[in-house]
Scaffold this active site. Structure first.
Site, mmCIF file in Angstrom:
data_model
loop_
_atom_site.group_PDB
_atom_site.id
_atom_site.type_symbol
_atom_site.label_atom_id
_atom_site.label_comp_id
_atom_site.label_asym_id
_atom_site.label_seq_id
_atom_site.Cartn_x
_atom_site.Cartn_y
_atom_site.Cartn_z
ATOM 1 N N ARG A 299 18.931 30.231 -1.297
ATOM 2 C CA ARG A 299 20.196 29.963 -0.526
ATOM 3 C C ARG A 299 20.630 31.239 0.584
ATOM 4 N NH1 ARG A 299 22.136 26.392 -4.531
ATOM 5 N NH2 ARG A 299 22.068 28.110 -5.685
ATOM 6 N N ARG B 26 20.769 42.295 -7.549
ATOM 7 C CA ARG B 26 21.043 42.977 -8.732
ATOM 8 C C ARG B 26 20.353 44.206 -8.791
ATOM 9 N NH1 ARG B 26 24.491 39.930 -9.426
ATOM 10 N NH2 ARG B 26 24.875 37.936 -10.817
ATOM 11 N N GLU C 43 25.879 49.758 -13.145
ATOM 12 C CA GLU C 43 27.160 49.892 -12.451
ATOM 13 C C GLU C 43 28.162 50.100 -13.079
ATOM 14 O OE1 GLU C 43 27.287 45.806 -10.575
ATOM 15 O OE2 GLU C 43 25.352 46.334 -9.409
ATOM 16 N N HIS D 165 29.400 46.409 -5.562
ATOM 17 C CA HIS D 165 29.246 44.991 -5.714
ATOM 18 C C HIS D 165 30.496 43.961 -5.256
ATOM 19 C CE1 HIS D 165 26.698 42.393 -8.934
ATOM 20 N NE2 HIS D 165 27.159 41.723 -7.902
HETATM 21 C C1 DGY Z 1 27.146 36.668 -8.571
HETATM 22 O O1 DGY Z 1 28.112 35.634 -8.293
HETATM 23 O O2 DGY Z 1 26.236 36.521 -9.023
HETATM 24 C C2 DGY Z 1 27.558 37.901 -7.756
HETATM 25 O O3 DGY Z 1 26.835 39.221 -8.192
HETATM 26 C C3 DGY Z 1 29.215 38.248 -7.854
HETATM 27 O O4 DGY Z 1 29.808 37.210 -7.029
#
Ligand code: DGY
Length: 325
Positions: A158, A240, A269, A288
């Site tokens: 997506r 990530r 992080e 993030h």
């Molecule tokens: C997720 O939703 O996986 C993001 O990293 C935080 O919104």
């Protein structure tokens, strides 16, 4: 009848949290930082449901500590690499996540990182603040064009698809993608071409990673990968941190193997303050925040509450990670 006991590991938007508070005997962790592990394990003891974030590791120890009455874990994120899905499934614990509502916000931020890294947006701002702007400089702050370039998407789900659509539609980019699955919609609508990883690295002007983190994708952006990229290339990671090897990325940026990087995620992080990556002018790092818009965070809270409440009453989850086949 007593209300189900739940533990919520952070304050999430009221649109979801208020419904959880009404329906459950809910304890909410209100600190900015996650609960320390030993506190978390104690808080979840005897709970029927838990709302977690990507900062909480959900493994056998967690599930043991919670106890066999635990019915549902509702993760306030689309990603669920913090969860041992097989272990939860084995114990019959339902897992929910929050897909869909953060797609455009996340792709928007990936694009913001791309244009920032390509055009020295953050470095230029720092330059002004530092009083270094003395005059118009014919050779200063020269960046990369975006129009008509090639964008390589790793992970054409997506979010990858939304990023590709913005760049193809707005900047006339040619789209390459690498994914284990074919995305026929992207191929038809964006003329996207599926290629192997090396071809994508070699041919792309910009590489944007949107794949999930799993044992096969961990560290896929390492020294070897950066060396295959163009020296003018820009690397974007809004997925990530552990998808890239941070020290390898540092060396690639420092040595000019690639032009710049834009990161919304790091490993770890937050990054250590003495991480040399933080000293480089050609990297933009954000904390993030890709899903951080009102509608996407509210949407996540609504799905999160729906998932939790459905799991507590044995109903199908709205977004059910371990739905039985
Ligand atoms: C997720 O939703 O996986 C993001 O990293 C935080 O919104």
């Amino acid at each position: 009848m007593s209300r189900p006991r739940v533990f919520v590991t952070r304050v999430i938007p009221a649109i979801g949290l208020d419904r959880i508070k009404v329906a459950c005997d809910a304890e909410i962790w209100t600190d900015q930082l996650p609960p320390p592990r030993e506190v978390l394990l104690q808080k979840i003891r005897g709970c029927n449901g838990v709302v977690t974030l990507l900062t909480e590791k959900i493994d056998a120890e967690f599930l043991d500590a919670a106890g066999p009455q635990l019915k549902v874990i509702s993760n306030y994120a689309v990603g669920f690499n913090n969860i041992d899905v097989a272990e939860a499934t084995r114990r019959g614990v339902r897992l929910g996540n929050t897909p869909g509502v953060l797609t455009e916000a996340t792709a928007d931020l990936a694009f913001a990182l791309l244009i920032s890294a390509a055009r020295h947006v953050v470095d230029g701002h720092r330059y002004v603040l530092a009083g270094k702007w003395k005059t118009w400089e014919p050779l200063g702050h020269i960046g990369q064009d975006l129009c008509g370039k090639t964008l390589g998407i790793v992970g054409m789900g997506r979010i990858g698809c939304a990023m590709a659509r913005k760049c193809h539609g707005g900047w006339d980019m040619r789209i390459l993608y690498h994914d284990q699955y074919r995305n026929e919609v992207a191929e038809r609508d964006l003329r996207a071409v599926q290629v192997d990883f090396d071809t994508l690295l070699r041919e792309s002007d910009f590489v944007s990673v949107h794949t999930d983190l799993n044992p096969t994708t961990t560290g896929m952006f390492n020294a070897a990968a950066f060396q295959k990229m163009k020296r003018t290339a820009i690397f974007i990671n809004s997925a990530r941190g552990p998808l890239h090897v941070q020290s390898d990325l540092y060396h690639a940026l420092k040595n000019g193997d690639i032009f710049a990087a834009g990161l919304d995620v790091t490993d770890p992080e937050p990054p250590a303050l003495d991480d040399p990556l933080l000293t480089l002018p050609n990297v933009v790092i954000l904390p993030h925040i890709a899903s951080g818009t009102v509608s996407s965070r509210n949407g996540m809270a609504e799905i999160c509450a729906d998932n939790l409440l459905a799991g507590l009453t044995g109903q199908p989850l709205r977004a059910w990670v371990n739905r039985p086949n």
